[in-house]
Scaffold this motif. Sequence first.
Motif, PDB file in Angstrom:
ATOM      1  N   VAL A  67       0.857  -1.177   0.000  1.00 22.17           N
ATOM      2  CA  VAL A  67       0.000   0.000   0.000  1.00 22.17           C
ATOM      3  C   VAL A  67       0.897   1.232   0.000  1.00 22.17           C
ATOM      4  CG1 VAL A  67      -1.774   1.242   1.265  1.00 22.17           C
ATOM      5  CG2 VAL A  67      -1.759  -1.238   1.285  1.00 22.17           C
ATOM      6  N   LYS A  68       0.609   2.186  -0.890  1.00 21.82           N
ATOM      7  CA  LYS A  68       1.371   3.432  -0.953  1.00 21.82           C
ATOM      8  C   LYS A  68       0.401   4.597  -0.828  1.00 21.82           C
ATOM      9  CE  LYS A  68       5.170   5.727  -2.679  1.00 21.82           C
ATOM     10  NZ  LYS A  68       6.467   5.680  -2.149  1.00 21.82           N
ATOM     11  N   PHE A  69       0.707   5.518   0.071  1.00 27.91           N
ATOM     12  CA  PHE A  69      -0.144   6.680   0.311  1.00 27.91           C
ATOM     13  C   PHE A  69       0.575   7.927  -0.177  1.00 27.91           C
ATOM     14  CE2 PHE A  69      -1.047   3.641   3.741  1.00 27.91           C
ATOM     15  CZ  PHE A  69      -2.383   3.417   3.504  1.00 27.91           C
ATOM     16  N   THR A  70      -0.172   8.843  -0.783  1.00 27.29           N
ATOM     17  CA  THR A  70       0.420  10.100  -1.223  1.00 27.29           C
ATOM     18  C   THR A  70       0.079  11.239  -0.277  1.00 27.29           C
ATOM     19  OG1 THR A  70      -1.473  10.488  -2.669  1.00 27.29           O
ATOM     20  CG2 THR A  70       0.450   9.449  -3.649  1.00 27.29           C
ATOM     21  N   THR A  71      -1.017  11.102   0.472  1.00 23.40           N
ATOM     22  CA  THR A  71      -1.389  12.143   1.430  1.00 23.40           C
ATOM     23  C   THR A  71      -1.746  11.503   2.769  1.00 23.40           C
ATOM     24  OG1 THR A  71      -3.732  12.095   0.872  1.00 23.40           O
ATOM     25  CG2 THR A  71      -2.338  13.599  -0.399  1.00 23.40           C
ATOM     26  N   PHE A  72      -1.702  12.316   3.808  1.00 26.21           N
ATOM     27  CA  PHE A  72      -2.054  11.847   5.135  1.00 26.21           C
ATOM     28  C   PHE A  72      -3.539  11.502   5.211  1.00 26.21           C
ATOM     29  CE2 PHE A  72      -3.051  12.633   9.686  1.00 26.21           C
ATOM     30  CZ  PHE A  72      -2.274  11.613  10.199  1.00 26.21           C
ATOM     31  N   GLU A  73      -4.367  12.206   4.456  1.00 24.75           N
ATOM     32  CA  GLU A  73      -5.800  11.921   4.437  1.00 24.75           C
ATOM     33  C   GLU A  73      -6.077  10.530   3.871  1.00 24.75           C
ATOM     34  OE1 GLU A  73      -4.532  14.897   3.426  1.00 24.75           O
ATOM     35  OE2 GLU A  73      -5.214  15.979   5.203  1.00 24.75           O
ATOM     36  N   GLU A  74      -5.316  10.108   2.862  1.00 28.85           N
ATOM     37  CA  GLU A  74      -5.471   8.756   2.325  1.00 28.85           C
ATOM     38  C   GLU A  74      -5.128   7.718   3.394  1.00 28.85           C
ATOM     39  OE1 GLU A  74      -3.165   8.133  -1.157  1.00 28.85           O
ATOM     40  OE2 GLU A  74      -4.253   9.623  -2.340  1.00 28.85           O
ATOM     41  N   TYR A  75      -4.078   7.989   4.164  1.00 26.17           N
ATOM     42  CA  TYR A  75      -3.686   7.084   5.235  1.00 26.17           C
ATOM     43  C   TYR A  75      -4.785   6.971   6.281  1.00 26.17           C
ATOM     44  CZ  TYR A  75      -1.328   5.487   9.465  1.00 26.17           C
ATOM     45  OH  TYR A  75      -1.005   4.832  10.612  1.00 26.17           O
ATOM     46  N   LEU A  76      -5.378   8.108   6.656  1.00 27.37           N
ATOM     47  CA  LEU A  76      -6.432   8.098   7.671  1.00 27.37           C
ATOM     48  C   LEU A  76      -7.691   7.390   7.180  1.00 27.37           C
ATOM     49  CD1 LEU A  76      -6.164  11.684   9.173  1.00 27.37           C
ATOM     50  CD2 LEU A  76      -5.380   9.533  10.171  1.00 27.37           C
ATOM     51  N   SER A  77      -7.983   7.476   5.894  1.00 21.40           N
ATOM     52  CA  SER A  77      -9.198   6.868   5.365  1.00 21.40           C
ATOM     53  C   SER A  77      -8.964   5.440   4.878  1.00 21.40           C
ATOM     54  CB  SER A  77      -9.750   7.715   4.224  1.00 21.40           C
ATOM     55  OG  SER A  77      -8.849   7.727   3.139  1.00 21.40           O
ATOM     56  N   TYR A  78      -7.739   4.911   5.033  1.00 23.33           N
ATOM     57  CA  TYR A  78      -7.425   3.556   4.564  1.00 23.33           C
ATOM     58  C   TYR A  78      -8.224   2.522   5.349  1.00 23.33           C
ATOM     59  CZ  TYR A  78      -4.822  -0.744   3.768  1.00 23.33           C
ATOM     60  OH  TYR A  78      -4.470  -2.023   3.460  1.00 23.33           O
ATOM     61  N   CYS A  85       2.605  -4.509  14.492  1.00 22.22           N
ATOM     62  CA  CYS A  85       2.870  -3.070  14.495  1.00 22.22           C
ATOM     63  C   CYS A  85       3.379  -2.643  13.118  1.00 22.22           C
ATOM     64  CB  CYS A  85       3.919  -2.732  15.541  1.00 22.22           C
ATOM     65  SG  CYS A  85       3.366  -3.022  17.211  1.00 22.22           S
ATOM     66  N   TYR A  86       2.866  -1.525  12.652  1.00 27.16           N
ATOM     67  CA  TYR A  86       3.267  -0.984  11.353  1.00 27.16           C
ATOM     68  C   TYR A  86       3.666   0.470  11.522  1.00 27.16           C
ATOM     69  CZ  TYR A  86       1.387  -5.037   8.964  1.00 27.16           C
ATOM     70  OH  TYR A  86       1.164  -6.308   8.520  1.00 27.16           O
ATOM     71  N   GLU A  87       4.532   0.931  10.625  1.00 27.46           N
ATOM     72  CA  GLU A  87       4.957   2.321  10.609  1.00 27.46           C
ATOM     73  C   GLU A  87       4.858   2.829   9.183  1.00 27.46           C
ATOM     74  OE1 GLU A  87       8.988   4.753  11.727  1.00 27.46           O
ATOM     75  OE2 GLU A  87       8.445   3.011  12.908  1.00 27.46           O
ATOM     76  N   LEU A  88       4.491   4.092   9.032  1.00 25.66           N
ATOM     77  CA  LEU A  88       4.379   4.713   7.719  1.00 25.66           C
ATOM     78  C   LEU A  88       5.727   5.331   7.364  1.00 25.66           C
ATOM     79  CD1 LEU A  88       2.372   5.351   5.451  1.00 25.66           C
ATOM     80  CD2 LEU A  88       1.920   7.512   6.593  1.00 25.66           C
ATOM     81  N   ILE A  89       6.423   4.734   6.377  1.00 25.17           N
ATOM     82  CA  ILE A  89       7.742   5.203   5.970  1.00 25.17           C
ATOM     83  C   ILE A  89       7.705   5.486   4.475  1.00 25.17           C
ATOM     84  CG2 ILE A  89      10.188   4.623   5.767  1.00 25.17           C
ATOM     85  CD1 ILE A  89       9.845   2.810   8.184  1.00 25.17           C
ATOM     86  N   ASP A  90       7.979   6.729   4.102  1.00 31.28           N
ATOM     87  CA  ASP A  90       7.970   7.161   2.697  1.00 31.28           C
ATOM     88  C   ASP A  90       6.668   6.782   1.994  1.00 31.28           C
ATOM     89  OD1 ASP A  90      10.487   8.307   2.858  1.00 31.28           O
ATOM     90  OD2 ASP A  90      11.487   6.433   2.313  1.00 31.28           O
ATOM     91  N   GLY A  91       5.543   6.907   2.690  1.00 29.90           N
ATOM     92  CA  GLY A  91       4.240   6.648   2.095  1.00 29.90           C
ATOM     93  C   GLY A  91       3.851   5.194   2.028  1.00 29.90           C
ATOM     94  N   GLU A  92       4.662   4.280   2.567  1.00 30.01           N
ATOM     95  CA  GLU A  92       4.341   2.860   2.544  1.00 30.01           C
ATOM     96  C   GLU A  92       4.231   2.325   3.971  1.00 30.01           C
ATOM     97  OE1 GLU A  92       6.713   0.361   0.078  1.00 30.01           O
ATOM     98  OE2 GLU A  92       6.985   1.917  -1.425  1.00 30.01           O
ATOM     99  N   LEU A  93       3.281   1.412   4.169  1.00 29.56           N
ATOM    100  CA  LEU A  93       3.165   0.750   5.465  1.00 29.56           C
ATOM    101  C   LEU A  93       4.236  -0.328   5.553  1.00 29.56           C
ATOM    102  CD1 LEU A  93      -0.660   0.259   6.003  1.00 29.56           C
ATOM    103  CD2 LEU A  93       0.869   1.808   7.195  1.00 29.56           C
ATOM    104  N   VAL A  94       5.047  -0.260   6.612  1.00 30.33           N
ATOM    105  CA  VAL A  94       6.132  -1.213   6.810  1.00 30.33           C
ATOM    106  C   VAL A  94       5.899  -1.909   8.146  1.00 30.33           C
ATOM    107  CG1 VAL A  94       8.627  -1.484   7.068  1.00 30.33           C
ATOM    108  CG2 VAL A  94       7.717   0.220   5.490  1.00 30.33           C
TER     109      VAL A  94
END
Length: 56
Positions: free
Chosen positions: A6-17, A26-35
């Motif tokens: 999954v790749k996000f371009t905006t924080f709003e996309e991440y929140l609405s995922y 546990c996951y972390e958002l690094i460079d727009g990707e969930l790791v």
Amino acid sequence: MTQARVKFTTFEEYLSYSDETPLEGCYELIDGELVELPPESELHNWIANYLQFLLV
């Protein structure tokens, strides 16, 4: 370490995922990707418990 596809371009996309498969662990958002983060090591847990003992 496993990366989700999954790749996000905006924080709003991440929140609405929302995905049908819930994410485990546990996951972390690094460079727009969930790791996925690795589990804690025994050494890390020992050091954290030792520091807590010293502070108490």
